[in-house]
Design a protein around this motif. Sequence first.
Motif, short mmCIF file in Angstrom:
data_model
loop_
_atom_site.label_atom_id
_atom_site.label_comp_id
_atom_site.label_asym_id
_atom_site.label_seq_id
_atom_site.Cartn_x
_atom_site.Cartn_y
_atom_site.Cartn_z
N GLU A 54 5.86 9.82 -6.38
CA GLU A 54 6.72 9.34 -5.31
C GLU A 54 5.94 8.33 -4.47
O GLU A 54 4.86 8.63 -3.99
CB GLU A 54 7.17 10.50 -4.42
CG GLU A 54 7.99 10.07 -3.24
CD GLU A 54 8.42 11.23 -2.36
OE1 GLU A 54 8.86 10.96 -1.24
OE2 GLU A 54 8.32 12.39 -2.78
N VAL A 55 6.48 7.13 -4.35
CA VAL A 55 5.89 6.09 -3.51
C VAL A 55 6.83 5.87 -2.34
O VAL A 55 8.01 5.57 -2.53
CB VAL A 55 5.68 4.77 -4.30
CG1 VAL A 55 5.06 3.71 -3.39
CG2 VAL A 55 4.81 5.00 -5.52
N GLN A 56 6.32 6.00 -1.14
CA GLN A 56 7.15 5.93 0.07
C GLN A 56 7.45 4.47 0.42
O GLN A 56 6.82 3.87 1.28
CB GLN A 56 6.48 6.67 1.21
CG GLN A 56 6.35 8.14 0.91
CD GLN A 56 5.63 8.91 2.00
OE1 GLN A 56 5.08 8.34 2.93
NE2 GLN A 56 5.63 10.22 1.86
N GLU A 57 8.45 3.91 -0.26
CA GLU A 57 8.86 2.52 -0.08
C GLU A 57 9.33 2.23 1.33
O GLU A 57 9.27 1.09 1.79
CB GLU A 57 9.99 2.17 -1.05
CG GLU A 57 9.58 2.13 -2.50
CD GLU A 57 8.68 0.96 -2.80
OE1 GLU A 57 8.79 -0.11 -2.16
OE2 GLU A 57 7.83 1.10 -3.70
N GLY A 61 5.17 -2.31 5.85
CA GLY A 61 3.90 -2.93 5.48
C GLY A 61 3.72 -2.97 3.98
O GLY A 61 4.51 -2.44 3.20
N GLU A 62 2.64 -3.63 3.57
CA GLU A 62 2.34 -3.81 2.15
C GLU A 62 1.78 -2.55 1.50
O GLU A 62 2.01 -2.28 0.34
CB GLU A 62 1.34 -4.97 2.01
CG GLU A 62 1.03 -5.33 0.58
CD GLU A 62 0.07 -6.50 0.48
OE1 GLU A 62 -0.90 -6.39 -0.28
OE2 GLU A 62 0.30 -7.52 1.16
N VAL A 63 1.02 -1.76 2.25
CA VAL A 63 0.39 -0.55 1.72
C VAL A 63 1.35 0.63 1.90
O VAL A 63 1.84 0.89 2.99
CB VAL A 63 -0.95 -0.28 2.44
CG1 VAL A 63 -1.57 1.01 1.96
CG2 VAL A 63 -1.90 -1.45 2.23
N LYS A 64 1.62 1.33 0.80
CA LYS A 64 2.57 2.44 0.80
C LYS A 64 1.88 3.74 0.39
O LYS A 64 1.13 3.76 -0.60
CB LYS A 64 3.71 2.18 -0.19
CG LYS A 64 4.37 0.82 -0.08
CD LYS A 64 5.19 0.70 1.15
CE LYS A 64 5.93 -0.64 1.14
NZ LYS A 64 6.69 -0.89 2.32
N THR A 78 -2.97 12.20 -3.92
CA THR A 78 -2.35 11.42 -2.86
C THR A 78 -3.21 10.20 -2.58
O THR A 78 -4.38 10.15 -2.93
CB THR A 78 -2.20 12.23 -1.55
OG1 THR A 78 -3.50 12.60 -1.09
CG2 THR A 78 -1.35 13.47 -1.76
N GLY A 79 -2.59 9.22 -1.93
CA GLY A 79 -3.33 8.02 -1.56
C GLY A 79 -2.38 6.94 -1.11
O GLY A 79 -1.25 7.22 -0.71
N THR A 80 -2.84 5.71 -1.19
CA THR A 80 -2.00 4.57 -0.84
C THR A 80 -2.05 3.56 -1.98
O THR A 80 -3.00 3.55 -2.78
CB THR A 80 -2.48 3.88 0.46
OG1 THR A 80 -3.84 3.49 0.32
CG2 THR A 80 -2.31 4.78 1.66
#
Length: 82
Positions: A54-57, A61-64, A78-80
């Motif tokens: 899951e990527v929190q769109e 900002g550019e980093v998700k 987890t991460g960005t």
Amino acid sequence: MKAGSFSVSRVTGEIIGDVVPTPMAKSTRVVNKGTKENSFKAVADFGEQYQLIEVQEFVTGEVKPFVASSMGGAGIVTGTCK
């Protein structure tokens, strides 16, 4: 923990790279393409095990932020990402 890199196909849900790769999966698919209100979600079927990313769109900002959970060896990652 050392950071790794990966790429997720927004069409197929396949993940290539150091983190939670899916080349050995029987199938991959995108569950939600992601919007300004919803996360991008993809699932991989490894037979008796599944993996979800899951990527929190919706985060500005550019980093998700992302979270990946695997019933196999990786556990929860987890991460960005960009």
